[in-house]
Design a protein around this motif. Structure first.
Motif, PDB file in Angstrom:
ATOM      1  N   THR A   1      -6.631   2.731   7.390  1.00  0.00           N
ATOM      2  CA  THR A   1      -5.498   3.430   6.787  1.00  0.00           C
ATOM      3  C   THR A   1      -5.900   4.440   5.727  1.00  0.00           C
ATOM      4  O   THR A   1      -5.124   5.331   5.390  1.00  0.00           O
ATOM      5  N   GLY A   2      -7.089   4.305   5.180  1.00  0.00           N
ATOM      6  CA  GLY A   2      -7.492   5.178   4.092  1.00  0.00           C
ATOM      7  C   GLY A   2      -6.968   4.754   2.740  1.00  0.00           C
ATOM      8  O   GLY A   2      -7.259   5.382   1.730  1.00  0.00           O
ATOM      9  N   HIS A   3      -6.183   3.677   2.694  1.00  0.00           N
ATOM     10  CA  HIS A   3      -5.687   3.133   1.432  1.00  0.00           C
ATOM     11  C   HIS A   3      -6.722   2.153   0.893  1.00  0.00           C
ATOM     12  O   HIS A   3      -6.973   1.118   1.496  1.00  0.00           O
ATOM     13  N   THR A   4      -7.313   2.478  -0.231  1.00  0.00           N
ATOM     14  CA  THR A   4      -8.453   1.698  -0.710  1.00  0.00           C
ATOM     15  C   THR A   4      -8.196   0.995  -2.035  1.00  0.00           C
ATOM     16  O   THR A   4      -9.122   0.658  -2.756  1.00  0.00           O
TER      17      THR A   4
ATOM     18  N   LEU B   1       0.813  -1.202   0.000  1.00  0.00           N
ATOM     19  CA  LEU B   1       0.000   0.000   0.000  1.00  0.00           C
ATOM     20  C   LEU B   1       0.853   1.260   0.000  1.00  0.00           C
ATOM     21  O   LEU B   1       0.542   2.242  -0.666  1.00  0.00           O
ATOM     22  N   THR B   2       1.953   1.231   0.739  1.00  0.00           N
ATOM     23  CA  THR B   2       2.846   2.379   0.779  1.00  0.00           C
ATOM     24  C   THR B   2       3.450   2.662  -0.589  1.00  0.00           C
ATOM     25  O   THR B   2       3.679   3.813  -0.965  1.00  0.00           O
ATOM     26  N   ALA B   3       3.679   1.597  -1.356  1.00  0.00           N
ATOM     27  CA  ALA B   3       4.233   1.747  -2.701  1.00  0.00           C
ATOM     28  C   ALA B   3       3.166   2.071  -3.738  1.00  0.00           C
ATOM     29  O   ALA B   3       3.471   2.190  -4.928  1.00  0.00           O
TER      30      ALA B   3
ATOM     31  N   MET C   1      -9.876  -8.841   6.190  1.00  0.00           N
ATOM     32  CA  MET C   1      -8.757  -8.063   6.698  1.00  0.00           C
ATOM     33  C   MET C   1      -8.441  -6.892   5.789  1.00  0.00           C
ATOM     34  O   MET C   1      -8.142  -5.783   6.255  1.00  0.00           O
ATOM     35  N   ILE C   2      -8.527  -7.106   4.498  1.00  0.00           N
ATOM     36  CA  ILE C   2      -8.294  -6.010   3.552  1.00  0.00           C
ATOM     37  C   ILE C   2      -9.292  -4.890   3.785  1.00  0.00           C
ATOM     38  O   ILE C   2      -8.945  -3.703   3.817  1.00  0.00           O
TER      39      ILE C   2
ATOM     40  N   GLY D   1      -5.970   9.735   4.962  1.00  0.00           N
ATOM     41  CA  GLY D   1      -4.818  10.180   5.732  1.00  0.00           C
ATOM     42  C   GLY D   1      -4.177   9.075   6.524  1.00  0.00           C
ATOM     43  O   GLY D   1      -2.989   9.054   6.718  1.00  0.00           O
ATOM     44  N   GLY D   2      -4.982   8.150   7.037  1.00  0.00           N
ATOM     45  CA  GLY D   2      -4.464   6.957   7.682  1.00  0.00           C
ATOM     46  C   GLY D   2      -3.731   7.219   8.979  1.00  0.00           C
ATOM     47  O   GLY D   2      -2.905   6.422   9.378  1.00  0.00           O
ATOM     48  N   ALA D   3      -4.009   8.295   9.692  1.00  0.00           N
ATOM     49  CA  ALA D   3      -3.238   8.575  10.894  1.00  0.00           C
ATOM     50  C   ALA D   3      -3.587   7.645  12.047  1.00  0.00           C
ATOM     51  O   ALA D   3      -2.848   7.530  12.995  1.00  0.00           O
TER      52      ALA D   3
END
Length: 352
Positions: free
Chosen positions: A270-273, A198-200, A262-263, A332-334
């Motif tokens: 995290t806000g990563h969708t 996700l970070t990538a 889990m996804i 934002g995933g904070a």
């Protein structure tokens, strides 16, 4: 008592040291720092740097610190690597344990807690949803799991022969962190593997969505590392109070969570969708491996208190500490946390 924690600078090991110390036990860390991080060790806790294969050093550490119990977490634990390097894994995990036990017996140390794994079960028989008990047949599918099962046999045999109180704790899928600084730094388990994707800006992968489970993806039992550490404290206290005890216990929540679930939970935190990609099954992935946690509840009066939201949130906070730009998800995933896709975890514990 004074407990020697082998692998105590690792991810799980540092949490065990923290929990034991907070419970009023004196601890000494023994770690070769090949994957452990010395900064994880609390102030005032001694560190002995070395391998459990070094009998002379182990003996000096036990005698020099007045050790009265051992929690043995140090081990090699990557399933794929164990397939490529079986001799190395047997040498480190089984011979290292034999050397350690020899020193323990010679020194008259009365209590020994062994870090085992759900990998000893392999692909359990039974319909999806069937809970894995400690009496389920153990048929490990890789050298890593074999070394853990062989370790249990050795610990039990030595305990019976020499009056050593023993506990073999079978971890299921470990995630989360007590503090961001103690979060898992490796990228070998489900949670950090998904964070890395996700970070990538890449979609996580699901290896097979046609399993006989409710949503077609593999189901696993996830345990918060803080709960896991508390289980070690409970086991240590039981052994200290009951000489000659011989325990084999699952450490899990008894609740299955699918990869797809889990996804979804990761996305919400995290806000990563990014939607996951579906690829072919990996050989050997069982549809469902979920612990029965009844025996540990009855024996040690221990029960997990953290859910997957806690695991995801705390793990994500630890990830953001080391990868601050990862907070660029849609929300934002904070908040923090993780867990994931990258297929179903093959009962590989995090760096101990």
């Amino acid at each position: 008592m004074t407990w020697l924690i082998t692998g105590g600078a690792g991810y799980i090991g540092a949490h065990v040291v923290r929990a034991m110390t907070e419970a009023g036990e004196r601890t000494v860390v023994y770690d070769d720092l090949s994957t452990g991080v010395a900064e994880r060790i609390p102030d005032g806790v001694p560190l002995v740097v070395g391998s459990t294969l070094d009998r002379a050093l182990v003996t000096r550490a036990i005698a020099g610190h007045g050790i009265t119990g051992v929690v043995h977490l140090a081990a090699k634990k990557q399933v794929g690597e164990s397939v490529d390097l079986p001799l190395h894994y047997y040498h480190e995990n089984v011979e290292g344990l034999r050397v350690l036990l020899e020193a323990v017996v010679d020194a008259g140390v009365p209590s020994f807690v062994f870090s085992s794994s759900a990998a000893v079960y392999g692909a359990p028989d039974g319909a999806p949803g069937t809970l894995v008990t400690e009496d389920t047949s153990c048929v490990p599918m890789n050298p890593y799991g074999e070394t853990k099962l062989a370790g249990e046999w050795l610990v039990r045999a030595v305990g019976r022969a020499h009056g050593l109180a023993t506990a073999s704790l079978r971890y299921f899928n470990v995630a989360g962190a007590a503090t961001p600084e103690l979060a898992d730094t490796g990228v070998f388990n489900l949670v950090p593997m998904v964070f890395e994707k996700l970070t990538a800006g890449e979609p996580p992968r699901i290896f097979g969505a046609d399993y006989p489970t409710p949503d077609g993806t593999c189901v696993r039992d996830y345990i918060h590392v803080v709960d896991l550490a508390e289980a070690h404290v409970a086991a240590a206290h039981r052994l200290a109070a009951s000489p000659g005890t011989d325990l084999t216990l699952n450490i899990g929540r008894g609740e299955g969570v699918s990869v797809r679930e889990m996804i979804d939970r990761i996305a919400g935190i995290t806000g990563h969708t990014l939607p996951p990609t579906i690829t072919a099954r990996r050989p050997g992935d069982p549809p469902s491996v979920v612990a029965s946690a009844d025996r540990i509840a009855d024996t040690l009066h221990w029960k997990s208190t953290h859910d997957t939201h806690d695991m995801i949130t705390s793990a994500w906070q630890g990830w953001l500490l080391r990868h601050p730009t990862a907070a660029g998800g849609a929300a934002g995933g904070a908040a923090g946390g993780a867990a994931g896709a990258e297929g179903a975890d093959r009962a590989e514990e995090a760096d101990r």
